[in-house]
Design an enzyme around this catalytic site. Sequence first.
Site, PDB file in Angstrom:
ATOM      1  N   ARG A  89      39.469  37.497  46.774  1.00 58.41           N
ATOM      2  CA  ARG A  89      40.009  38.404  46.096  1.00 58.41           C
ATOM      3  C   ARG A  89      39.316  39.781  46.268  1.00 58.41           C
ATOM      4  NH1 ARG A  89      38.456  38.238  41.526  1.00 58.41           N
ATOM      5  NH2 ARG A  89      37.610  36.294  41.337  1.00 58.41           N
ATOM      6  N   HIS A 267      39.872  33.409  30.556  1.00 57.77           N
ATOM      7  CA  HIS A 267      39.440  32.760  31.833  1.00 57.77           C
ATOM      8  C   HIS A 267      38.605  31.308  31.586  1.00 57.77           C
ATOM      9  CE1 HIS A 267      37.148  33.025  35.863  1.00 57.77           C
ATOM     10  NE2 HIS A 267      38.228  32.419  36.042  1.00 57.77           N
ATOM     11  N   SER A 288      32.065  32.570  37.896  1.00 54.30           N
ATOM     12  CA  SER A 288      32.267  31.636  39.040  1.00 54.30           C
ATOM     13  C   SER A 288      31.007  31.122  39.603  1.00 54.30           C
ATOM     14  CB  SER A 288      32.847  32.597  40.395  1.00 54.30           C
ATOM     15  OG  SER A 288      32.105  33.547  40.616  1.00 54.30           O
ATOM     16  N   CYS A 290      29.529  28.152  38.303  1.00 55.33           N
ATOM     17  CA  CYS A 290      28.635  27.692  37.351  1.00 55.33           C
ATOM     18  C   CYS A 290      29.419  26.279  37.157  1.00 55.33           C
ATOM     19  CB  CYS A 290      28.908  28.492  35.964  1.00 55.33           C
ATOM     20  SG  CYS A 290      28.131  30.023  36.084  1.00 55.33           S
TER      21      CYS A 290
HETATM   22  O1  SAT Z   1      41.406  33.665  44.333  1.00 57.21           O
HETATM   23  S1  SAT Z   1      41.501  33.290  42.916  1.00 57.21           S
HETATM   24  O2  SAT Z   1      41.245  34.480  41.982  1.00 57.21           O
HETATM   25  O3  SAT Z   1      42.655  32.667  42.575  1.00 57.21           O
HETATM   26  C1  SAT Z   1      40.232  32.442  42.334  1.00 57.21           C
HETATM   27  C2  SAT Z   1      39.071  33.037  41.908  1.00 57.21           C
HETATM   28  O4  SAT Z   1      38.584  34.013  42.589  1.00 57.21           O
HETATM   29  O5  SAT Z   1      38.506  32.849  40.861  1.00 57.21           O
HETATM   30 MN    MN Z   2      38.659  31.436  38.023  1.00 58.74          MN
END
Ligand code: SAT
Ligand code: MN
Length: 623
Positions: A89, A267, A288, A290
């Site tokens: 992302r 989330h 993320s 964890c």
């Molecule tokens: O790439 S995603 O946003 O689906 C997964 C993530 O980065 O948490």
């Molecule tokens: Mn996620």
Amino acid sequence: LKLSNYPVFHHLRGISVIHGDLNVLTEKVRAYVEDKIDLCQPDTIHICDGTDRENSNLLNLLQKQGTIVPLPKYQNCWLARTNPADTARVESKTFICTEKKSDTIPTPEEGVKGSLGNWMSPEHMDKEVIARFTGCMKKRTMYVIPFSMGPVGSPLSKIGIQLTDSAYVVASMRIMTRIGQAVTNIMDDTTEFVKCLHSVGTPLNGVVENPSWPCDPERTLILHKPQTNEIVSYGSGYGGNSLLGKKCFALRIGSTIAKREGWLAEHMLILGITKNGKKRYIAAAFPSACGKTNLAMMTPTLPGYKVECVGDDIAWMRFDENGQLRAINPENGFFGVAPGTSNASNPIAMKTIFKNTIFTNVAQTSDGGVYWEGMENEINDNVEITDWLGKPWNKNSKTPAAHPNSRFCTPAKQCPIIDPLWESPEGVPISAILFGGRRPVGVPLIHEAKNWRHAVFMGASLRSEATAAAEHKGKIIMHDPFAMRPFFGYNFGHYLQHWLNMEKRTTNLPKVFLVNWFRKGSDGKFLWPGFGENCRVLDWILKRLDNEDCADNTPIGLIPKKDSLNLEGLNGIDMSELFKLDAEFWEQEINAIQKYFEEQVGKDLPPAIREECDKLKNEIKNM
Ligand code: SAT
Ligand code: MN
């Protein structure tokens, strides 16, 4: 009758429909598709029906294009390698578009760079969209994906229509969401849907460097317009940038719908835990890295316990007419980080992912399988490994075999411990909410919020250790409120107020806890074994849900009374270090949190949160 009079049902805006039935689309959907055909100018239209046959045709096509290769070691598994510039992302290119900037992001203090989202005006958005999307699907197929976030037809579910020029995205959306006929069957002209437009894009100069993975990293842009429930994503084919049901819809647009309708889009993983035949459900938010997927699929070490998985990433939750908080997992699959997943860390995931799965950017073995960091003990010694870039790799290589953000995309129903109620239309009843982070110092294994306001403060104060950018060496503790920092669809100050308002919706609020599996001793070693042993912490939570008097009050919250945490069969746990509360640490912590709130949220910070901050500050003085 001339042949040319016929194509009414086979063409849309003069473009031929090469797959699927136009008649399944409602008037509103058709109007949306027509509008975007005019903009993107695809060669052909494919309306997805979600059938196995369609899926295998798409996988064949992807194989021909060189986007995926089969993994003959497993059943119906595939490996995709992305363009190396398109692997995650991109927060800096992700925007929320509203008339008023303050609807989207809090106003940071003078001279401070805001870190709670990016805003763009709708006019600016329109300009950027025209610049990128005009003619972007020339010579390509536009796929129309009707999809449902949540079980099809559940009152808690929402429908989306994604238009994309990527067959990889179609195949992945089919795993991550419910797509096709099942969805169009329940739609009529009154059905609302979230509009999701996606193109991998073509660079302006027209040179596609890697034809098996077209993308336009330079001009990538991910836009959300909450007012019209619209998502527009350009330039990236990967993950949360392109599987628009996930973070874009279920969290960013989802949170704005939830605010309007009075519920929560979070989330969070959802798990069920059974102890002596009594079952409870817990939702948990972690930044993320964890171990969210690990906790969601935990194998408890204590006898008499069973954990079942409802979801590993996103929860949509609302209070029902009896004031009970209920949650659904809006997703249909797991898009999990591959590296670190092994029979030691997550045996249940390993039993889930080796059929009907699309792997992306993991390494490949010469016997037709996959490999990543953490699988050292799970491959044959004599296999050769090809890294995620397609280059030969061995254990002495200086670079990782799999990209650190490489993923498995796998159907949730294959999980051997998927909860029997995971698709229940009314959702599962949530008894507790957990927040967590990776905190090597200062933060105890578990503490409980004193009340709802304190709970909201806890979520807002969430921080976690992250690997710093290469230029800093080492690790830094990042703020990640509610583990939602990259995913807020509206002003974080307003989000906090929305959470605070939940108090008025019920007399039966869930209990809230903060856990930290990652505290280290002075020797630098973890003080807590984690993984399956975390069921001992869940066990204490269950006792608290049963109102057992097993907690001591401290300035920061409630912690386990002596001997109330079940350590049977576990040796060498330094409980005093695990639960030590250090006044100096907590003073620094609360100062950092207060500074963050004042700098980043300022006047949008609800007074109740400021009061919680001051209260804690005072209590810490007496520590
Ligand atoms: O790439 S995603 O946003 O689906 C997964 C993530 O980065 O948490
Ligand atoms: Mn996620």
